[in-house]
Design a protein around this motif. Structure first.
Motif, short mmCIF file in Angstrom:
data_model
loop_
_atom_site.label_atom_id
_atom_site.label_comp_id
_atom_site.label_asym_id
_atom_site.label_seq_id
_atom_site.Cartn_x
_atom_site.Cartn_y
_atom_site.Cartn_z
N SER A 181 0.85 -1.19 0.00
CA SER A 181 0.00 0.00 0.00
C SER A 181 0.88 1.24 0.00
CB SER A 181 -0.89 0.02 1.26
OG SER A 181 -1.90 -0.94 1.17
N SER B 281 -8.18 -6.56 1.58
CA SER B 281 -8.04 -5.78 0.35
C SER B 281 -7.34 -4.46 0.63
CB SER B 281 -9.41 -5.54 -0.30
OG SER B 281 -10.27 -4.87 0.59
N ASN C 101 -5.78 -0.62 -1.51
CA ASN C 101 -5.83 0.23 -2.71
C ASN C 101 -4.42 0.61 -3.12
OD1 ASN C 101 -5.27 1.98 -0.62
ND2 ASN C 101 -6.85 3.47 -1.13
N GLY D 275 -1.03 -3.04 -6.49
CA GLY D 275 -1.67 -4.03 -7.35
C GLY D 275 -0.67 -4.97 -8.01
N SER E 195 -6.73 -8.60 -8.57
CA SER E 195 -5.87 -7.42 -8.50
C SER E 195 -5.83 -6.68 -9.82
CB SER E 195 -4.45 -7.84 -8.10
OG SER E 195 -3.67 -6.71 -7.84
N GLU E 196 -5.50 -5.41 -9.71
CA GLU E 196 -5.30 -4.59 -10.89
C GLU E 196 -4.15 -3.63 -10.57
OE1 GLU E 196 -7.91 -1.65 -13.76
OE2 GLU E 196 -8.96 -3.02 -12.41
N ASP F 244 -1.87 -0.65 -9.93
CA ASP F 244 -2.10 0.71 -9.44
C ASP F 244 -3.49 0.93 -8.85
OD1 ASP F 244 0.48 1.59 -10.08
OD2 ASP F 244 -0.12 1.90 -12.16
N LYS F 245 -4.27 -0.14 -8.66
CA LYS F 245 -5.59 0.01 -8.05
C LYS F 245 -5.75 -0.83 -6.80
CE LYS F 245 -8.03 1.66 -12.05
NZ LYS F 245 -9.19 1.56 -12.91
N GLY F 246 -4.86 -1.79 -6.61
CA GLY F 246 -4.92 -2.58 -5.38
C GLY F 246 -5.23 -4.05 -5.61
N SER F 247 -5.31 -4.76 -4.50
CA SER F 247 -5.52 -6.21 -4.53
C SER F 247 -6.50 -6.63 -3.45
CB SER F 247 -4.19 -6.94 -4.26
OG SER F 247 -3.21 -6.57 -5.19
#
Length: 192
Positions: A101, A123, A125, A128, A177-178, A180-183
């Motif tokens: 993070s 989870s 943000n 990712g 996951s994506e 730069d958007k998190g997991s």
């Protein structure tokens, strides 16, 4: 001068803690591979384990100013699990969420019972993971050292060990996951 000393002591403490966690994971993984790790399931209140792990990891989250939210549908929810293994699973997942993070990020831990299974998700943000890498996360052949958003070191063994422990409980783990958007990492355990 005092501040520099405090900072140096904290760096040493963090480095020692990371080394200790790595050694614990290596030892447990070796023991489970040889069938030598005891497996003692008992009735456990899942919220107690989550909050205990959060206490242990509080310094790491405070350093990065990460807000950790817990959403536990039933605070008295019980699972039938090995307490040490469950502790290791949650420590690895939450520690990874903190590690990957960004400063001022948010982590959410959710826990809910669906039929006879308890779903637990962690989870964030943060940074990712690429879709290609997600498919390799739980395979020891692809374990690799990774670096967190603040230079924290990782070995890749924590997720592999967690998967082994979860499977021993007849549960499953998966990741979404994506970049730069998190997991989001979710695992299941049998309820009690």
């Amino acid at each position: 001068e005092n501040e520099e000393l405090k900072e140096s002591v904290q760096i040493i403490k963090n480095s020692s803690q990371n080394t200790f966690e790595l050694l614990q994971n290596l030892l447990k993984w070796a023991q489970i591979q040889k069938g030598g790790l005891p497996f003692n399931r008992e009735k456990i209140k899942i919220s107690d384990v989550i909050y205990n792990v959060l206490k242990v990891l509080s310094y790491q989250s405070i350093q990065k100013k990460i807000e950790i939210k817990t959403v536990i549908a039933d605070p008295d929810l019980m699972v039938y699990a090995d307490k040490d293994m469950l502790n290791t699973i949650l420590r690895n997942l939450i520690s990874n969420a903190i590690k990957y993070s960004y400063k001022n990020g948010t982590i959410e831990i959710t826990c809910e019972k669906i039929n006879n299974v308890v779903n637990i998700s962690v989870s964030d943000n943060g940074a990712g993971i690429s879709k290609k890498s997600v498919t390799k996360l739980f395979n020891y052949k692809y374990a690799q050292k990774t670096t967190g958003t603040n230079g924290e070191k990782g070995t890749g063994l924590g997720l592999i060990l967690s998967k082994d422990f979860i499977q021993k409980h007849n549960g499953t783990i998966w990741a979404e996951s994506e970049l730069d958007k998190g997991s989001r990492f979710t695992f299941t355990l049998p309820d009690f």
